[in-house]
Design a protein around this motif. Sequence first.
Motif, PDB file in Angstrom:
ATOM      1  N   GLN A 109       5.301   3.472 -18.689  1.00  0.00           N
ATOM      2  CA  GLN A 109       5.651   2.945 -17.378  1.00  0.00           C
ATOM      3  C   GLN A 109       6.803   1.952 -17.487  1.00  0.00           C
ATOM      4  OE1 GLN A 109       1.902   1.356 -16.126  1.00  0.00           O
ATOM      5  NE2 GLN A 109       1.043   3.354 -15.590  1.00  0.00           N
ATOM      6  N   GLY A 121       7.005  -4.428 -10.863  1.00  0.00           N
ATOM      7  CA  GLY A 121       6.548  -3.821  -9.617  1.00  0.00           C
ATOM      8  C   GLY A 121       6.548  -4.801  -8.468  1.00  0.00           C
ATOM      9  N   SER A 152      12.663   0.343  -4.529  1.00  0.00           N
ATOM     10  CA  SER A 152      11.570   1.311  -4.409  1.00  0.00           C
ATOM     11  C   SER A 152      11.504   2.223  -5.625  1.00  0.00           C
ATOM     12  CB  SER A 152      11.722   2.134  -3.127  1.00  0.00           C
ATOM     13  OG  SER A 152      12.977   2.788  -3.078  1.00  0.00           O
ATOM     14  N   ILE A 156       8.171   2.682  -8.003  1.00  0.00           N
ATOM     15  CA  ILE A 156       7.612   3.981  -8.397  1.00  0.00           C
ATOM     16  C   ILE A 156       7.577   4.108  -9.919  1.00  0.00           C
ATOM     17  CG2 ILE A 156       7.974   6.482  -8.317  1.00  0.00           C
ATOM     18  CD1 ILE A 156       9.249   6.013  -5.516  1.00  0.00           C
ATOM     19  N   GLU A 159       4.892   2.344 -11.462  1.00  0.00           N
ATOM     20  CA  GLU A 159       3.624   2.850 -10.932  1.00  0.00           C
ATOM     21  C   GLU A 159       2.811   1.743 -10.258  1.00  0.00           C
ATOM     22  OE1 GLU A 159       1.353   5.403 -13.493  1.00  0.00           O
ATOM     23  OE2 GLU A 159       3.147   6.352 -14.332  1.00  0.00           O
ATOM     24  N   SER A 160       3.526   0.839  -9.571  1.00  0.00           N
ATOM     25  CA  SER A 160       2.873  -0.225  -8.807  1.00  0.00           C
ATOM     26  C   SER A 160       2.797   0.209  -7.341  1.00  0.00           C
ATOM     27  CB  SER A 160       3.646  -1.543  -8.945  1.00  0.00           C
ATOM     28  OG  SER A 160       3.659  -1.970 -10.278  1.00  0.00           O
ATOM     29  N   ARG A 161       2.010   1.219  -7.100  1.00  0.00           N
ATOM     30  CA  ARG A 161       1.925   1.776  -5.745  1.00  0.00           C
ATOM     31  C   ARG A 161       1.364   0.752  -4.767  1.00  0.00           C
ATOM     32  NH1 ARG A 161       0.525   5.765  -9.301  1.00  0.00           N
ATOM     33  NH2 ARG A 161      -1.650   5.094  -9.298  1.00  0.00           N
ATOM     34  N   GLY A 164       4.129  -1.600  -3.667  1.00  0.00           N
ATOM     35  CA  GLY A 164       5.026  -0.945  -2.720  1.00  0.00           C
ATOM     36  C   GLY A 164       4.409  -0.826  -1.342  1.00  0.00           C
ATOM     37  N   ALA A 165       3.125  -0.468  -1.296  1.00  0.00           N
ATOM     38  CA  ALA A 165       2.439  -0.331  -0.010  1.00  0.00           C
ATOM     39  C   ALA A 165       2.367  -1.666   0.718  1.00  0.00           C
ATOM     40  CB  ALA A 165       1.036   0.235  -0.219  1.00  0.00           C
TER      41      ALA A 165
END
Length: 364
Positions: A109, A121, A152, A156, A159-161, A164-165
């Motif tokens: 990652q 992230g 963004s 991605i 992998e810090s979803r 981001g959300a």
Amino acid sequence: MWGVVIYASAFVRPRLRLESNPDLIALVAFYGLAALSVLWTTLNAAAIMKGVALAMTTFGAFCLITRIDVDEIVKSTALGFSILVAASAFCAIFVPDIGLDHSWMHGGQWQGVYESKQTLGFISAYLMFFACYRKMTGQGWAAFLVTFLLASTCVIGSESRGAGAVALAAGALLATSLWSINCMRIYAVLPSIMCILAGFLILYFYTTGYDSIHLGDSTIDFTERTFIWQYAISHFDDAPLLGFGINGFWTVPSIYDYFEQSHGWVLDNYHSGYIAILMETGFLGYLLFVASVFLFSNKVLHLIATRSINRSHCALIIGFVVLSFQTNFTETMFLRSTMFTSLLLVAFFFATCRPVSQANLPPS
């Protein structure tokens, strides 16, 4: 460096003057207690340095917000984050030995120029938020798209979803705040609500002794973060009133070693800012923290009602605070003395400690 900056700021004419109202007093009392808490640790060099750094950077945040315009702070922050995030993307793609996380938990990652993939992230998520603010306050489309897509992409890649959300949600909060004053009022109380929810979460682990959240037949551990939460909370009774002090919990050999022997790993991190406050400053510190947050929400509502604050600045402060408080449910950013986003949070809290008066602003 911080000493030089603070000294130089003494010669800059203040743009914002604050009042010694309960909101300012509670905020200073909380950070003062946190800085002084080093006195009841083992007084090792790292703890003393953290206590001194927290005191210095908190005062530095006060100097920052009282002498520099909020939009200038955001512009400089976005530029700095853009450079670091761009360097991180470059390292991840072209210098993988540096830019990729090769640890056993996060193999492959993106971490870029940062120590961990989580830091990349969340810094990228904050950059997404600031890019949205700058676009809504007049920045061109080209600069916005480059910045937002770069940030963004790193979210991605790391992998810090979740980060981001949360950033997208904060951006939506920012947009709706500028669109509706009623939305702004609702969002102003969200930090207080999150403090209450964090309190219930802490109480759950304290009373049940569970190391995960049980909902029916489902077990939730947030990628084993709850193991850390329960373990820390299980030691609350060892120092209930004033806590273990800054850097005073994981540096206790018996506490550190027992967790490592039980789980085979230890991160030296609470993975929750709320639990970090409770364990390091105790029940008194957590009460002061919650009081300062409630007073912040109340003050923002007064500033909105009297139009004593620029509307875009108010939306920015609320959005940033909500983003920070949401992030601290699963990451430790409160009381981080040298993390700039943590200092910016303190600065924005100071920004609301202004007098409440009728300003000559156009109707919202």
